[in-house]
Design an enzyme around this catalytic site. Structure first.
Site, PDB file in Angstrom:
ATOM      1  N   HIS A   1       4.432   9.301  -6.000  1.00  0.00           N
ATOM      2  CA  HIS A   1       4.799  10.439  -6.825  1.00  0.00           C
ATOM      3  C   HIS A   1       3.576  11.277  -7.196  1.00  0.00           C
ATOM      4  O   HIS A   1       3.706  12.355  -7.756  1.00  0.00           O
ATOM      5  CB  HIS A   1       5.460   9.883  -8.093  1.00  0.00           C
ATOM      6  CG  HIS A   1       6.183  10.886  -8.914  1.00  0.00           C
ATOM      7  ND1 HIS A   1       6.433  12.158  -8.477  1.00  0.00           N
ATOM      8  CD2 HIS A   1       6.700  10.817 -10.148  1.00  0.00           C
ATOM      9  CE1 HIS A   1       7.087  12.817  -9.417  1.00  0.00           C
ATOM     10  NE2 HIS A   1       7.248  12.023 -10.433  1.00  0.00           N
ATOM     11  N   CYS A   2       2.374  10.778  -6.878  1.00  0.00           N
ATOM     12  CA  CYS A   2       1.183  11.433  -7.440  1.00  0.00           C
ATOM     13  C   CYS A   2       0.277  12.072  -6.395  1.00  0.00           C
ATOM     14  O   CYS A   2       0.109  13.290  -6.378  1.00  0.00           O
ATOM     15  CB  CYS A   2       0.373  10.413  -8.239  1.00  0.00           C
ATOM     16  SG  CYS A   2       1.299   9.745  -9.628  1.00  0.00           S
ATOM     17  N   ILE A   3      -0.325  11.248  -5.525  1.00  0.00           N
ATOM     18  CA  ILE A   3      -1.420  11.744  -4.679  1.00  0.00           C
ATOM     19  C   ILE A   3      -0.971  12.889  -3.745  1.00  0.00           C
ATOM     20  O   ILE A   3      -1.696  13.870  -3.599  1.00  0.00           O
ATOM     21  CB  ILE A   3      -2.064  10.586  -3.870  1.00  0.00           C
ATOM     22  CG1 ILE A   3      -2.479   9.452  -4.818  1.00  0.00           C
ATOM     23  CG2 ILE A   3      -3.266  11.065  -3.071  1.00  0.00           C
ATOM     24  CD1 ILE A   3      -3.510   9.818  -5.868  1.00  0.00           C
TER      25      ILE A   3
END
Ligand SMILES: NC(=O)c1ccc[n+]([C@@H]2O[C@H](COP(=O)([O-])OP(=O)(O)OC[C@H]3O[C@@H](n4cnc5c(N)ncnc54)[C@H](O)[C@@H]3O)[C@@H](O)[C@H]2O)c1
Length: 444
Positions: free
Chosen positions: A280-282
């Site tokens: 969900h982030c990088i």
């Protein structure tokens, strides 16, 4: 009462409640971020209400069933029994809260622009129940100025005066789900309030659950700090990925080179190549920053290049598999490929943005018979087709033409894989150090 006196009283009473651990907390979004945070505060003695729109999740949580690898069911059950934690779908529960922390998703739209709708929706529920003296903290990763330009006006429209009768801050979450070394309570927090009083109160709250709090001068600094952390990671992974492509042409192992370079005790931090980035982030957060800069007339180049390289890795993995099969006089069309690991990283069942999904799709499109093993992901849907996980056994390994390692889960037996599978394509160096006849193991 003078204006100044009023400011001090509102802050003082909330400050006292926080100091005495009597402030009632509501945490909106009970996923990988919100649940461990709720539990950390509950363990510290606060009374915490977890609010989530997902009824199934809320029901499971109230039955003591955790939805993250960072929390055991028994620990959750103990907190529920002690009346320290409860979950609900009912936003009316906000009315009993002194502090509200927002931990909802911030994905991308199909256009790759930020989808901030979950934050807006959660913040609207809080603003609709505006109460004087409340502290609201946004933890969702987002583009710079979200807190001041998007959230603050929603509360101001209800009569909020930041630093006076209302306190607002941004504090990014930095948890790494499934990481046993650094859990939420081990990771320092960054806090940037809309006013110094907002920062002070938010920092006082987090001091109860983390070892260190770094106060910064504004929410914008805190928002950017989180984005910079993830851009740093994204760019360095892209560098490692491109370096692996270079090493392949030079017929040398990228891992061996990176490990050698990593013996330098300063000025170097190793990153390793892989099948692409997920979660969900990088892959997502850097594009929040690009979007913001683009509307400010600047096109960030590092982010665009890193994104391009990282997103090309699934193609490279498919090419590598085709080439490896070709060496064994097999073609991909009709080959049995056993994918090991679908989750975007080891130890979790999170498949969001996982490069494995794209790789499985491409393999199937080219005629491969794809099965997969993943102890954390019981089933997936690829192109509308449901696939169920198989057990990784000697039989499944022997029956495959190629075992393709995409996630280095600790549960997999890599020694048996190297011994039994006729061909292994290893994108994680999980088989590093294991002997096999030449050409049997192909590494990224
Ligand atoms: N997962 C990570 O490793 C990680 C690490 C650091 C930061 N973050 C950031 O934290 C934020 C949350 O991520 P996550 O991984 O916890 O997501 P998640 O999908 O695991 O959890 C989000 C939860 O919010 C709920 N939700 C959605 N809209 C809601 C609403 N309007 N009101 C109430 N609940 C709502 C969902 O049902 C879900 O349970 C994101 O901004 C993410 O970028 C995630």
């Amino acid at each position: 009462m003078s204006e100044h006196q009023n400011i001090r009283d509102q802050a003082k009473s909330l400050g006292e409640l926080i100091a005495a651990r009597q402030a009632r907390l509501a945490i909106i979004g009970q996923g990988y971020v919100g649940l461990p945070l709720a539990v950390e505060f509950a363990r510290a003695g606060f009374s915490v209400m977890g609010i989530d729109t997902d009824l199934d999740r809320v029901t499971a949580l109230n039955l003591g069933r955790s939805c993250t690898p960072d929390l055991k069911d028994d620990d959750l059950i103990a907190l529920i029994r002690d009346h320290r934690y409860e979950a609900t779908t009912d936003f009316a529960a906000l009315e009993d809260s002194d502090v509200v922390i927002i931990c909802v998703p911030t994905p991308l739209r199909k256009s790759k622009d930020p989808d901030i709708s979950y934050v807006v929706s959660a913040a609207s529920e809080v603003a609709a129940r505006f109460q004087a003296g409340r502290l609201v903290i946004l933890e969702s990763t987002t583009y710079p100025e979200t807190t001041e330009d998007l959230l603050l006006p929603m509360f101001q429209a209800r009569g909020a005066r930041a630093g006076d009768n209302f306190f607002l801050a941004f504090s990014p979450e930095r948890i790494d789900p499934g990481n046993p070394t650094f859990r939420v309570g081990d990771i320092p927090k960054i806090v940037g309030g809309v006013t110094p009083e907002c920062t002070r109160l938010a920092a006082a709250l987090y001091h109860h659950v983390v070892p260190r709090v770094r106060e910064v001068s504004s929410p914008k600094v805190a928002e950017l700090a989180k984005l910079y952390e993830n851009v740093f990671r994204n760019v360095n992974i892209a560098l490692a990925n491109e370096f692996a492509l270079m090493c392949r042409r030079l017929d040398v192992s990228a891992k061996e080179v990176i490990d050698a370079a990593a013996t330098k005790p300063f000025g170097f931090m190793p990153f390793y190549p892989g099948p692409g980035i997920g979660g969900h982030c990088i892959p997502v957060d850097p594009l929040y920053l690009s979007w913001k800069l683009r509307i400010n007339g600047y096109e960030p180049r590092f982010i665009a290049l890193a994104d391009e390289i990282n997103r090309s890795m699934p193609d490279h993995v498919v090419d590598l598999t085709i080439e490896a099969l070709n060496h064994r006089r097999r073609c991909l069309n009709g080959a049995n490929v056993l994918v090991m690991g679908i989750a975007y990283k080891r130890g979790v069942g999170d498949t969001r943005e996982s490069p494995a999904l794209e790789i499985v799709k491409q393999l199937r499109d080219r005629g491969a018979e794809v099965t997969y093993a993943d102890p954390h992901v019981p089933s997936i849907i690829v192109d509308g087709v449901a696939l169920k996980a198989v057990e990784l056994t000697d039989e499944t390994l022997a029956a495959t033409d190629c075992a393709l390692i995409l996630t280095d889960h600790a549960e997999f037996d890599y020694r048996r894989t190297a011994e039994i599978a006729p061909l292994v394509v290893d994108t994680r160096n999980a088989t590093w150090g294991l002997a096999a006849p030449k050409g049997r193991i192909v590494r990224l």
